[in-house]
Design a protein around this motif. Structure first.
Motif, PDB file in Angstrom:
ATOM      1  N   ALA A 189       0.837  -1.212   0.000  1.00 45.53           N
ATOM      2  CA  ALA A 189       0.000   0.000   0.000  1.00 45.53           C
ATOM      3  C   ALA A 189       0.869   1.257   0.000  1.00 45.53           C
ATOM      4  N   MET A 190       1.990   1.184  -0.734  1.00 44.22           N
ATOM      5  CA  MET A 190       2.935   2.298  -0.756  1.00 44.22           C
ATOM      6  C   MET A 190       3.309   2.649  -2.194  1.00 44.22           C
ATOM      7  N   VAL A 191       3.698   3.901  -2.387  1.00 47.18           N
ATOM      8  CA  VAL A 191       4.170   4.361  -3.699  1.00 47.18           C
ATOM      9  C   VAL A 191       5.566   4.958  -3.521  1.00 47.18           C
ATOM     10  N   PRO A 192       6.394   4.912  -4.558  1.00 48.06           N
ATOM     11  CA  PRO A 192       7.751   5.459  -4.445  1.00 48.06           C
ATOM     12  C   PRO A 192       7.773   6.981  -4.456  1.00 48.06           C
ATOM     13  N   HIS A 193       8.881   7.502  -4.028  1.00 48.50           N
ATOM     14  CA  HIS A 193       9.092   8.955  -4.034  1.00 48.50           C
ATOM     15  C   HIS A 193       8.868   9.521  -5.440  1.00 48.50           C
ATOM     16  N   GLY A 194       8.170  10.649  -5.492  1.00 51.14           N
ATOM     17  CA  GLY A 194       7.922  11.305  -6.773  1.00 51.14           C
ATOM     18  C   GLY A 194       6.688  10.824  -7.505  1.00 51.14           C
ATOM     19  N   LYS A 195       6.023   9.807  -6.972  1.00 51.75           N
ATOM     20  CA  LYS A 195       4.845   9.249  -7.644  1.00 51.75           C
ATOM     21  C   LYS A 195       3.606  10.081  -7.326  1.00 51.75           C
ATOM     22  N   ASN A 196       2.785  10.309  -8.352  1.00 56.77           N
ATOM     23  CA  ASN A 196       1.514  11.018  -8.168  1.00 56.77           C
ATOM     24  C   ASN A 196       0.403  10.035  -7.816  1.00 56.77           C
ATOM     25  N   VAL A 197      -0.453  10.459  -6.907  1.00 54.88           N
ATOM     26  CA  VAL A 197      -1.627   9.669  -6.517  1.00 54.88           C
ATOM     27  C   VAL A 197      -2.853  10.574  -6.655  1.00 54.88           C
ATOM     28  N   CYS A 208     -21.425  13.969  -7.589  1.00 53.12           N
ATOM     29  CA  CYS A 208     -20.348  13.576  -8.509  1.00 53.12           C
ATOM     30  C   CYS A 208     -19.008  13.781  -7.804  1.00 53.12           C
ATOM     31  N   ASN A 209     -17.971  13.252  -8.415  1.00 55.39           N
ATOM     32  CA  ASN A 209     -16.634  13.407  -7.815  1.00 55.39           C
ATOM     33  C   ASN A 209     -15.700  14.174  -8.752  1.00 55.39           C
ATOM     34  N   PHE A 210     -14.645  14.707  -8.172  1.00 51.88           N
ATOM     35  CA  PHE A 210     -13.591  15.350  -8.974  1.00 51.88           C
ATOM     36  C   PHE A 210     -12.231  14.912  -8.419  1.00 51.88           C
ATOM     37  N   ALA A 211     -11.233  14.949  -9.273  1.00 54.07           N
ATOM     38  CA  ALA A 211      -9.909  14.426  -8.924  1.00 54.07           C
ATOM     39  C   ALA A 211      -9.058  15.481  -8.231  1.00 54.07           C
ATOM     40  N   ALA A 212      -8.236  15.015  -7.303  1.00 46.05           N
ATOM     41  CA  ALA A 212      -7.262  15.871  -6.616  1.00 46.05           C
ATOM     42  C   ALA A 212      -5.953  15.085  -6.522  1.00 46.05           C
ATOM     43  N   ILE A 213      -4.904  15.634  -7.093  1.00 39.15           N
ATOM     44  CA  ILE A 213      -3.631  14.914  -7.198  1.00 39.15           C
ATOM     45  C   ILE A 213      -2.665  15.353  -6.103  1.00 39.15           C
ATOM     46  N   GLN A 214      -2.049  14.378  -5.470  1.00 43.76           N
ATOM     47  CA  GLN A 214      -1.004  14.612  -4.484  1.00 43.76           C
ATOM     48  C   GLN A 214       0.247  13.822  -4.900  1.00 43.76           C
ATOM     49  N   THR A 215       1.418  14.311  -4.477  1.00 40.93           N
ATOM     50  CA  THR A 215       2.679  13.677  -4.872  1.00 40.93           C
ATOM     51  C   THR A 215       3.449  13.203  -3.648  1.00 40.93           C
ATOM     52  N   CYS A 216       3.958  11.993  -3.737  1.00 39.32           N
ATOM     53  CA  CYS A 216       4.782  11.437  -2.664  1.00 39.32           C
ATOM     54  C   CYS A 216       6.144  12.122  -2.660  1.00 39.32           C
ATOM     55  N   PHE A 217       6.558  12.618  -1.493  1.00 36.93           N
ATOM     56  CA  PHE A 217       7.883  13.223  -1.385  1.00 36.93           C
ATOM     57  C   PHE A 217       8.589  12.692  -0.142  1.00 36.93           C
ATOM     58  N   ASP A 218       9.584  11.879  -0.378  1.00 33.89           N
ATOM     59  CA  ASP A 218      10.450  11.369   0.688  1.00 33.89           C
ATOM     60  C   ASP A 218       9.666  10.842   1.889  1.00 33.89           C
ATOM     61  N   GLY A 219       8.750   9.939   1.614  1.00 35.32           N
ATOM     62  CA  GLY A 219       8.013   9.280   2.686  1.00 35.32           C
ATOM     63  C   GLY A 219       6.777  10.013   3.168  1.00 35.32           C
ATOM     64  N   LYS A 220       6.469  11.147   2.557  1.00 36.75           N
ATOM     65  CA  LYS A 220       5.317  11.928   3.008  1.00 36.75           C
ATOM     66  C   LYS A 220       4.314  12.103   1.872  1.00 36.75           C
ATOM     67  N   LEU A 221       3.091  11.681   2.146  1.00 38.43           N
ATOM     68  CA  LEU A 221       1.993  11.838   1.191  1.00 38.43           C
ATOM     69  C   LEU A 221       0.731  12.176   1.978  1.00 38.43           C
TER      70      LEU A 221
END
Length: 255
Positions: A189-197, A208-221
């Motif tokens: 249940a983890m993604v690497p550094h720099g990966k967008n979720v 309805c829903n809308f998308a919101a993008i977050q990026t993994c940075f050095d262990g923090k998402l």
């Protein structure tokens, strides 16, 4: 060219005549003869260059009086002193000869959660390469290799070993790498550094829903502020009503 006139008297046929002949000598031969005279010019004067200077430096120019030379150290060394010198009329140099000082790089800093792949030394020669590796589950962020330069510094700053991020969602699907997935279906249940979720948020006024993008940075998402984690009952009893599963908002609704 030099011309020489030769006069000769001749008699015959009842009269007396004068015969004139002209002899040509090339100027080069004439000059050569003159140059071989006892008053020939003195030898060209120059300044001395010791053997240790010649063997230490690459020198441009010559040591003739009134001219200059330039010094340059061999690779891996730095010149200390003037890199140019002038041969004076008294056949001495204007400045003392410089010296070449060997250049080294100090050991680069250690990388947290990583390894420095190199022989451990207190100093490294110019041109020496150091490689970096990260521990398992960490991603290298930066150069894999650095090189000791002729100015005593490394070609780049050391890299960082960045940690993976735990996906902050359990009962809602997210988009990773263009694929919509349940977090528990992703390894650890983890993604690497720099990966967008991509998370899904519910529109405040529409179903309805809308998308919101977050990026993994050095262990923090962090999840986006609009994201709400479904309850266990919502997930179990009404999975089709989860925000990630309802219809996507049209652009006009999101605006």
């Amino acid at each position: 060219m030099r011309l020489i006139l030769s006069f000769q008297r001749c008699e015959g046929g009842g009269g007396v005549g004068l015969w004139v002949s002209i002899v040509e000598f090339p100027l080069a031969e004439t000059q050569a003869e003159e140059s071989q005279s006892p008053e020939a010019a003195a030898d060209v004067q120059s300044c001395p260059l010791p053997d240790e200077v010649i063997s230490t430096f690459s020198i441009q120019g010559d040591a003739t009086v009134g001219t200059s030379i330039r010094y340059s150290c061999m690779s891996g060394a730095q010149i200390i002193g003037s890199n140019e010198n002038f041969c004076q009329d008294n056949q001495t140099w204007q400045y003392p000869h410089p010296i070449c000082k060997k250049v080294y790089c100090l050991p680069p800093r250690e990388v947290e959660h990583g390894y420095v792949v190199a022989v451990q030394k207190t100093e490294y020669e110019v041109g020496f390469d150091i490689h970096y590796l990260c521990k398992k589950s960490f991603l290298l962020d930066g150069p894999k290799k650095v090189t000791c330069l002729s100015n005593g510094s490394w070609s780049e700053s050391p890299p960082h070993c960045r940690g993976r991020c735990l996906i902050p969602a359990e009962r809602s699907r997210v988009v990773i790498g263009g694929e919509k997935r349940w977090p528990f279906d992703v390894t650890d249940a983890m993604v690497p550094h720099g990966k967008n979720v991509t998370f899904f948020c519910k529109h405040p006024r529409h179903q309805c829903n809308f998308a919101a993008i977050q990026t993994c940075f050095d262990g923090k998402l962090q999840p986006p502020a609009c994201y709400l984690e479904p309850t266990w009952l919502q997930y179990k009893l009404f999975p089709h009503r989860l925000v990630s599963e309802i219809e996507e908002c049209v652009p006009a609704d999101v605006e």
